[in-house]
Design an enzyme around this catalytic site. Structure first.
Site, short mmCIF file in Angstrom:
data_model
loop_
_atom_site.label_atom_id
_atom_site.label_comp_id
_atom_site.label_asym_id
_atom_site.label_seq_id
_atom_site.Cartn_x
_atom_site.Cartn_y
_atom_site.Cartn_z
N GLU A 85 6.78 22.50 13.55
CA GLU A 85 5.80 23.37 12.51
C GLU A 85 4.77 24.28 13.06
OE1 GLU A 85 2.76 21.63 9.15
OE2 GLU A 85 4.77 20.55 9.44
N ASP A 86 4.41 23.66 14.28
CA ASP A 86 3.18 24.19 14.84
C ASP A 86 3.36 25.14 16.11
OD1 ASP A 86 1.64 23.58 12.56
OD2 ASP A 86 0.69 21.92 13.76
#
Length: 194
Positions: A85-86
């Protein structure tokens, strides 16, 4: 007052603490996952300024110390839960390095699409993925008052109460922790500053 977990102690201290709780193979698997997460998250910081890796270690600490989790795939997923996600890391990279099950768990807790759909999908998540997500959210909200934006504190409180408190129901430690946390932070529902 609910227990607070502290990832600032670092992996070497946690590893030493877990020597008698986790087998050597699991500890080695976690060494690899910590190194991968640290390399991928680099110098990312949390909203209050702490190094990102502390959040990942807190999620691990919740699972090992409070939830009694011993499954290496679940514990690795806790350390890797934000890597897709990051960071530029793909789920296929996670699968290639850590196996199908760890990648599946990371996939379950990786936001894709709109936030409401993602949060709703958690109701169908397997128990292991839900444990990772509950540990992740616990780390995020245990120090909610340190978030620099008051509006975000109130919104995050309401979202946690609406989504995660019900998901924690019937899950032993998580149910009690979230119930205690909700009561302690109820002023945030009203937008009060404590």
């Amino acid at each position: 007052m609910p227990r607070t977990f502290d990832g600032s102690v670092g992996w070497p201290a946690l590893r030493e603490r877990y020597r008698d709780r986790l087998d050597a193979g699991t500890l080695a698997a976690l060494d690899d996952a910590v190194a991968f997460a640290v390399a991928r998250h680099g110098d990312q910081r949390r909203p209050a300024g702490e190094p990102y890796v502390e959040h990942l270690l807190e999620a691990l600490e919740v699972l090992v110390e409070a939830a009694g989790e011993r499954d290496a795939d679940v514990l690795r997923a806790a350390l890797l839960h934000d890597v897709v996600e990051d960071t530029p890391t793909t789920l296929e990279e996670v699968r290639s390095r850590f196996g199908d099950r760890t990648a599946e768990l990371v996939g379950w807790v990786t936001k894709s699409g709109d936030r409401e759909s993602y949060l709703a999908s958690l109701r169908q998540a397997p128990d292991a993925a839900l444990a990772v997500k509950l540990a992740d959210r616990l780390s995020n909200v245990q120090r909610l008052r340190t978030h620099p934006r008051p509006a975000k504190r109130a919104a995050y409180y309401r979202e946690t109460v609406a989504t995660f408190v019900p998901l924690a129901a019937g899950r032993g430690f998580f149910e009690q922790w979230y119930r205690d946390w909700q009561a302690e932070h109820a002023d945030l529902e009203r937008g009060e500053q404590a």
